[in-house]
Design a protein around this motif. Structure first.
Motif, short mmCIF file in Angstrom:
data_model
loop_
_atom_site.label_atom_id
_atom_site.label_comp_id
_atom_site.label_asym_id
_atom_site.label_seq_id
_atom_site.Cartn_x
_atom_site.Cartn_y
_atom_site.Cartn_z
N GLN A 74 0.83 -1.20 0.00
CA GLN A 74 0.00 0.00 0.00
C GLN A 74 0.86 1.26 0.00
OE1 GLN A 74 -2.35 -0.87 3.48
NE2 GLN A 74 -4.06 -1.67 2.28
N THR A 75 1.99 1.20 0.73
CA THR A 75 2.91 2.34 0.74
C THR A 75 3.50 2.57 -0.64
OG1 THR A 75 3.49 1.89 3.06
CG2 THR A 75 5.00 3.27 1.80
N ALA A 76 3.97 1.50 -1.27
CA ALA A 76 4.57 1.62 -2.61
C ALA A 76 3.54 2.04 -3.64
CB ALA A 76 5.21 0.29 -3.01
N GLU A 77 2.36 1.44 -3.58
CA GLU A 77 1.34 1.74 -4.58
C GLU A 77 0.81 3.16 -4.44
OE1 GLU A 77 -2.23 1.81 -6.89
OE2 GLU A 77 -2.33 1.80 -4.70
N GLY A 78 0.74 3.64 -3.19
CA GLY A 78 0.33 5.02 -2.98
C GLY A 78 1.31 6.01 -3.59
N ALA A 79 2.62 5.70 -3.44
CA ALA A 79 3.64 6.57 -4.05
C ALA A 79 3.56 6.51 -5.57
CB ALA A 79 5.02 6.14 -3.57
N MET A 80 3.33 5.31 -6.11
CA MET A 80 3.21 5.18 -7.57
C MET A 80 2.00 5.94 -8.10
SD MET A 80 4.19 1.22 -8.38
CE MET A 80 5.82 0.56 -8.02
N ASN A 81 0.95 6.00 -7.31
CA ASN A 81 -0.23 6.74 -7.72
C ASN A 81 0.11 8.21 -7.95
OD1 ASN A 81 -3.08 7.17 -8.17
ND2 ASN A 81 -3.17 8.07 -6.13
N GLU A 82 0.92 8.78 -7.06
CA GLU A 82 1.33 10.18 -7.23
C GLU A 82 2.23 10.34 -8.44
OE1 GLU A 82 0.04 12.67 -5.60
OE2 GLU A 82 -1.19 11.17 -4.59
N VAL A 83 3.12 9.36 -8.67
CA VAL A 83 3.97 9.41 -9.85
C VAL A 83 3.12 9.36 -11.12
CG1 VAL A 83 5.74 8.16 -11.15
CG2 VAL A 83 5.99 8.47 -8.69
N HIS A 84 2.10 8.53 -11.09
CA HIS A 84 1.19 8.45 -12.23
C HIS A 84 0.55 9.80 -12.52
CE1 HIS A 84 -0.25 4.24 -13.68
NE2 HIS A 84 0.40 4.89 -14.61
N SER A 85 0.12 10.47 -11.47
CA SER A 85 -0.51 11.78 -11.64
C SER A 85 0.46 12.77 -12.27
CB SER A 85 -1.00 12.31 -10.29
OG SER A 85 -1.98 11.46 -9.73
N MET A 86 1.72 12.72 -11.83
CA MET A 86 2.72 13.63 -12.39
C MET A 86 3.05 13.29 -13.84
SD MET A 86 5.32 14.46 -9.25
CE MET A 86 5.57 12.77 -8.76
N LEU A 87 3.10 12.01 -14.16
CA LEU A 87 3.35 11.62 -15.54
C LEU A 87 2.22 12.08 -16.45
CD1 LEU A 87 4.74 7.99 -15.04
CD2 LEU A 87 6.04 10.00 -15.78
N GLN A 88 1.00 11.99 -15.96
CA GLN A 88 -0.14 12.48 -16.75
C GLN A 88 -0.01 13.98 -16.97
OE1 GLN A 88 -2.26 10.72 -18.25
NE2 GLN A 88 -2.69 8.82 -17.15
N ALA A 573 6.11 5.60 -20.21
CA ALA A 573 6.35 5.65 -18.77
C ALA A 573 5.05 5.38 -18.00
CB ALA A 573 6.93 7.01 -18.37
N ILE A 574 3.95 5.96 -18.48
CA ILE A 574 2.65 5.74 -17.83
C ILE A 574 2.28 4.26 -17.87
CG2 ILE A 574 0.17 6.17 -18.06
CD1 ILE A 574 0.96 9.04 -18.99
N ILE A 575 2.50 3.63 -19.03
CA ILE A 575 2.20 2.20 -19.17
C ILE A 575 3.09 1.38 -18.25
CG2 ILE A 575 2.33 0.25 -20.76
CD1 ILE A 575 1.54 2.23 -23.00
N GLN A 576 4.37 1.75 -18.16
CA GLN A 576 5.31 1.02 -17.31
C GLN A 576 4.90 1.07 -15.85
OE1 GLN A 576 9.39 2.10 -18.05
NE2 GLN A 576 10.15 1.12 -16.19
N VAL A 577 4.53 2.26 -15.37
CA VAL A 577 4.11 2.39 -13.97
C VAL A 577 2.78 1.67 -13.75
CG1 VAL A 577 3.45 4.02 -12.16
CG2 VAL A 577 5.38 4.54 -13.65
N ALA A 578 1.89 1.73 -14.75
CA ALA A 578 0.60 1.04 -14.63
C ALA A 578 0.81 -0.47 -14.49
CB ALA A 578 -0.27 1.35 -15.84
N GLN A 579 1.76 -1.01 -15.24
CA GLN A 579 2.05 -2.44 -15.12
C GLN A 579 2.56 -2.78 -13.73
OE1 GLN A 579 4.79 -2.89 -18.40
NE2 GLN A 579 3.19 -3.54 -19.83
N LEU A 580 3.43 -1.93 -13.19
CA LEU A 580 3.96 -2.17 -11.85
C LEU A 580 2.85 -2.09 -10.81
CD1 LEU A 580 7.27 -0.09 -12.01
CD2 LEU A 580 7.03 -2.56 -12.16
N ARG A 581 1.97 -1.11 -10.95
CA ARG A 581 0.86 -0.98 -10.01
C ARG A 581 -0.09 -2.17 -10.12
NH1 ARG A 581 -2.05 4.72 -10.17
NH2 ARG A 581 -3.06 3.76 -8.36
N GLY A 582 -0.31 -2.62 -11.35
CA GLY A 582 -1.18 -3.78 -11.54
C GLY A 582 -0.62 -5.02 -10.86
N GLU A 583 0.69 -5.21 -10.98
CA GLU A 583 1.32 -6.35 -10.33
C GLU A 583 1.18 -6.26 -8.81
OE1 GLU A 583 5.31 -6.29 -11.72
OE2 GLU A 583 4.80 -6.86 -13.78
N LEU A 584 1.39 -5.06 -8.27
CA LEU A 584 1.26 -4.89 -6.82
C LEU A 584 -0.17 -5.13 -6.37
CD1 LEU A 584 3.51 -1.77 -6.08
CD2 LEU A 584 4.01 -4.17 -5.66
#
Length: 654
Positions: A74-88, A573-584
């Motif tokens: 949850q900690t990692a995925e929450g951080a990735m969520n913010e990265v996703h927002s910045m990439l968008q 980059a968005i797709i790459q982070v999305a894949q990581l979030r999906g795995e988590l």
């Protein structure tokens, strides 16, 4: 009547003592609530209950571990969520910058925001921790410096250049792309300008390919000067396609001199496809060493773990199979020595371990075409260059005549070096009689003894060793694919103990989302974005997020063309982070079921323990009441039995 021994009193005392002991045990069970308070109460039950307690306490802690793992995710995925927002947001800015109505001043402001957002991506990646462990910046442990291909009955897509790469070619203005498994990457050739030494440029040529393909594959330079490109994926869906200008393909050894000089011939794509996995044959896997492993790094081969250590620093104190990266005199071992040590080991499920040797095609050229037209009868003249020293059993076939290399004079004897072997081959060619060697050396020039009328071909199985170990499974078919091969993972790895016993763990990995790994920044201005037209700024404008120093170059959006290409980079980059979030997310769902199962198992096992260990209070109270009555009766009877000797006095008194 007797007075020396009061048998009724002794009998009453014995029974009273027994009842007293039983009452004490019953009181102990009532006060503790346990049926088993010591081993004598139920020896077998005590042994079973202690094992159950071990499992229950282990299950309880495993459940807590699982919840900790969920918290980490949850900690990692929450951080990735913010990265996703910045990439968008960065993609949105790139779209704005690509618009023709945007001025240079506007793009400068956009570039400034891009730099800040990229720095914030780094800050999140470098600063996100769970219990002081960095989660989003990859594996920071010792590196075995290896590339691993899993055990498989199939094969990875592989391209080996049929000719040596050109270390003196100027390819800086040429164009070349490589597509692996459907993902196209642009190979940046700006640094391949022929200004370096040949050896340095050859290393650069391999480096620019590896920069382009990233985790999709791996390129190496063989000792014979050929380049090998192999996909990470294995199987029938694995494929590689290389396209480029004629000069680029020629420079990388993918086009012959003759084809390059043919002005009518157009450059054609170079393709390769992997071999599909089938339930026949023996699975093979490989470990490629890029350089000497670091001390403390490990390799896993089946159920065996190898750990590298440096005896010049400290002796080995671990429990794995150790390999010293020092030669004992404080000097680092050669990589070849380390490979020899591993190939000499035995591993469960592995039938053979060999250093890989890949075939290197000969450089073949037709000097004078053969012709037996009436009145002409021109003997063909050809030349070929043997690029590497053969080993026993390898062959070279010249115009249908096969020559086998051997360690003795039964064939073409392998000499002390390549020149000596070439001399022996030339002698064998002359002795056979179909050709004569007219120019001694390497390349070898040969002339037909009699005009054949058709041009010959030269084929060879001679190979060259690479720093790769190939493992072959003992069992045939898919069974051999279950053998696990692993070097150092690139991502953060945590092993969660989600069971009460040894080996009941779960490996959790979290990908690296630093800006460089997402290709939205680079440590050098000529870094490879993987997208045609996209580039990085010449000036460093990105921090690591934890300090003020500028350490990286952000994506360039300062002009329309660069900004348009940057859109695709941000997409990737968005797709790459999305894949990581999906795995988590998938792992978190699994761990939630794991936690529920552990709690359920613990509950059922606790109930079983209760049935063995806990006392039935109603039954014990009934037993205690009975024992209480028996003790009172026994006390009364003992008192009366003690009065019997008094009757003897009455007899004596007469």
């Amino acid at each position: 009547m007797r007075i020396n021994h009061n048998i009724p009193a002794l009998n009453a005392h014995r029974i009273l003592s027994r009842n007293n002991n039983s009452a004490s045990e019953t009181m102990e069970r009532l006060s503790s609530g346990r049926r088993i308070n010591r081993a004598k109460d139920d020896a077998a039950g005590m042994a079973i209950s202690e094992k159950m307690k071990t499992q229950i306490r282990g299950l309880r802690k495993a459940s807590q571990n699982t919840l900790d793992g969920i918290s980490l995710i949850q900690t990692a995925e929450g951080a990735m969520n913010e990265v996703h927002s910045m990439l968008q947001r960065m993609r949105e800015l790139a779209v704005q910058s690509a618009n023709g109505t945007t001025t240079d001043d506007d793009r400068e402001a956009i570039q400034s925001e891009i730099d800040q957002l990229t720095s914030e991506v780094n800050r999140i990646a470098n600063g996100t921790e769970f219990n002081t462990r960095n989660l989003l910046r990859g594996n920071e442990g010792p590196n075995s410096n290896t590339t691993v291909h899993r055990m498989s009955t199939g094969e990875a897509a592989t391209i080996v250049s049929p000719h040596q790469i050109k270390g003196d070619a100027d390819l800086s203005s040429e164009d070349m792309t490589i597509t692996i498994d459907g993902e196209e990457r642009v190979i940046r050739l700006a640094s391949i300008d022929g200004s370096s030494s040949e050896e340095e440029q050859k290393d650069k040529m391999v480096e620019v390919i590896n920069d382009a393909i990233g985790d999709l594959g791996n390129a190496i330079l063989t000792s014979s000067g050929n380049i090998e490109i192999r996909s990470t994926s294995v199987g029938g869906n694995s494929n590689i396609e290389i396209e480029g200008t004629k000069l680029a393909l020629h420079g990388f050894g993918l086009m012959s001199e003759e084809d390059y000089n043919d002005s009518d011939l157009k450059a054609q794509p170079i393709t390769a496809r992997g071999k599909a996995e089938v339930d026949t044959g023996y699975a093979e896997g490989s470990i490629l060493f890029d350089e000497i492993p670091e001390a403390g790094s490990t390799l896993t081969i089946g159920g065996t773990k190898i750990e590298f250590f440096d005896s010049s620093v400290e002796p080995y104190t671990g429990s794995y199979r150790p390999i010293d990266i020092s030669d004992g005199d404080g000097n680092p071992r050669d990589l070849e020595e380390i490979i020899d040590i591993i190939t000499g080991m035995d591993f469960a499920g592995i039938d053979s371990i060999e250093r890989d040797r890949i075939s290197t095609p000969v450089n073949f050229e037709v000097i004078t075409p053969s012709d037996n037209t009436a009145g002409s009868e021109v003997e063909g003249v050809y030349s070929f260059e043997l690029l590497s020293q053969p080993v026993a059993g390898e062959t070279i076939t010249i115009g249908g005549v096969e020559f086998t290399f051997t360690n003795d004079d039964s064939g073409v004897e392998i000499g002390a070096d390549l020149d000596a072997t070439i001399a022996n081959l030339e002698t064998a060619i002359g002795d056979e009689g179909t050709f004569t060697a007219t120019d001694i050396g390497n390349p070898i020039t040969i002339t037909e003894t009699t005009a054949s009328g058709t041009d010959i071909t030269v084929e060879s199985t001679v190979g060259t060793y690479v720093d790769r170990i190939v493992f072959t499974a003992t069992e045939e078919g898919f069974a051999g694919q279950s053998i696990f091969l692993e070097g150092t993972p690139k991502e953060f790895v945590a092993n969660l103990q989600i069971g009460p016993n040894q080996g009941q763990g779960f490996r959790l990995s979290v990908g690296d989302i630093r800006a460089v790994q997402l290709n939205i920044s680079s440590e050098t201005p000529d870094g490879n974005t993987g997208v045609r037209g996209a580039s990085y700024r010449q000036v460093k404008g990105v921090t690591d997020g934890l300090s003020e120093g500028m350490v990286e170059h952000s994506l360039n959006v300062s002009d329309e063309e660069s900004a348009t290409a940057a859109i695709t980079v941000y997409n990737n980059a968005i797709i790459q982070v999305a894949q990581l979030r999906g795995e988590l997310g998938a792992i978190q769902n699994r761990l939630e079921y794991t936690s529920a199962n552990l709690d359920n198992t613990m509950e059922n096992m606790t109930a079983a323990l209760s049935r063995i260990e806990d006392a039935d209070m109603a039954l014990e109270m009934s037993e205690y009441t009975k024992m209480n009555v028996m003790m009172q009766a026994g006390t009364s009877m003992l008192a009366q039995a003690n009065q019997q000797p008094q009757m003897v006095l009455q007899l004596l008194q007469g």
